[in-house]
Design a protein around this motif. Structure first.
Motif, PDB file in Angstrom:
ATOM      1  N   ASN A   1      -3.152   3.594   0.703  1.00 21.78           N
ATOM      2  CA  ASN A   1      -3.905   3.898  -0.518  1.00 21.78           C
ATOM      3  C   ASN A   1      -5.086   4.820  -0.246  1.00 21.78           C
ATOM      4  O   ASN A   1      -5.426   5.660  -1.080  1.00 21.78           O
ATOM      5  CB  ASN A   1      -4.426   2.607  -1.165  1.00 21.78           C
ATOM      6  CG  ASN A   1      -3.328   1.724  -1.683  1.00 21.78           C
ATOM      7  OD1 ASN A   1      -2.247   2.177  -2.020  1.00 21.78           O
ATOM      8  ND2 ASN A   1      -3.595   0.436  -1.749  1.00 21.78           N
TER       9      ASN A   1
ATOM     10  N   THR B   1       0.859  -1.172   0.000  1.00 26.05           N
ATOM     11  CA  THR B   1       0.000   0.000   0.000  1.00 26.05           C
ATOM     12  C   THR B   1       0.904   1.234   0.000  1.00 26.05           C
ATOM     13  O   THR B   1       2.095   1.137   0.291  1.00 26.05           O
ATOM     14  CB  THR B   1      -0.957  -0.003   1.212  1.00 26.05           C
ATOM     15  OG1 THR B   1      -1.905   1.045   1.063  1.00 26.05           O
ATOM     16  CG2 THR B   1      -0.226   0.133   2.527  1.00 26.05           C
ATOM     17  N   ARG B   2       0.356   2.374  -0.334  1.00 26.10           N
ATOM     18  CA  ARG B   2       1.158   3.597  -0.402  1.00 26.10           C
ATOM     19  C   ARG B   2       1.724   3.969   0.964  1.00 26.10           C
ATOM     20  O   ARG B   2       1.083   3.755   1.989  1.00 26.10           O
ATOM     21  CB  ARG B   2       0.302   4.763  -0.911  1.00 26.10           C
ATOM     22  CG  ARG B   2      -0.183   4.626  -2.345  1.00 26.10           C
ATOM     23  CD  ARG B   2       0.912   4.884  -3.364  1.00 26.10           C
ATOM     24  NE  ARG B   2       1.483   6.221  -3.240  1.00 26.10           N
ATOM     25  CZ  ARG B   2       1.030   7.302  -3.869  1.00 26.10           C
ATOM     26  NH1 ARG B   2       0.008   7.209  -4.681  1.00 26.10           N
ATOM     27  NH2 ARG B   2       1.606   8.465  -3.679  1.00 26.10           N
TER      28      ARG B   2
END
Length: 190
Positions: A72, A54-55
């Motif tokens: 995200n 995920t970011r």
């Protein structure tokens, strides 16, 4: 006991775990992969595809200095911000780079966090706490119990592996999660 690995990346982060003690098995080559697990689906992933990360980003509410979104979800919300939201919202992406004095935007990012009364290591610790919460839920769902005896809590330290140094985060970054042995705070209600 399970073995857990967290990849705290510059742009994306994730984790994996072994479902068995790999050293105690008589395994043939190729069998190891059948015991490894990685988070494959993350909330608000783009394109609906499987990706094990995920970011590495956060959104803060500037009026409370609290994280309102991470990963995200934070990236998606940042794209949807309107001018009215900008006064009370701070989006921090690639927070790991704030530890690197040579990175061009390091001072600007540190100044933004300082307005919230936070350091880069505190922001990283808050990100890792959120990631650890998801990891704990995955492990609990796997076998109904959570055993993380060697898990180093994000409140205790943040590792900058590029410089091979440890950055200590202050105890103010912890709000008393259930895994917090190092700082000794009480568990928060969920």
């Amino acid at each position: 006991m399970q073995t857990v690995s967290i990849d705290f990346g510059t742009s994306h982060s994730g984790y994996a775990w072994a479902s068995k003690e790999l050293g105690s098995q008589n395994m043939q080559p190729g069998q190891v992969m059948s015991f490894l697990n990685a988070k494959q689906t993350w909330p608000d992933a783009t394109g609906g595809t499987f990706y094990p990360k995920t970011r590495t980003c956060l959104i803060y509410d500037t009026t409370t200095s609290r994280v309102t979104a991470w990963g995200n979800t934070a990236a998606k919300k940042a794209l949807d911000l309107v001018a009215a939201d900008m006064a009370t919202t701070l989006y921090i992406d690639r927070v790991k780079l704030l530890l690197d004095e040579k990175w061009a935007d390091s001072e600007a990012g540190k100044n933004l966090l300082a307005r919230l009364g936070k350091t880069p290591s505190q922001a990283i610790a808050e990100y890792l706490v959120a990631l650890a919460d998801v990891l704990a839920a995955d492990l609990e769902a796997q076998d109904g119990r959570l055993v993380l005896p060697q898990f180093s809590h994000p409140c205790e330290s943040v590792i900058d592996h590029e410089k091979n140094t440890t950055v200590r985060s202050t105890s103010t970054s912890c709000d008393g999660c259930s895994r917090c042995r190092p700082c000794g705070r009480r568990a928060r209600n969920r």
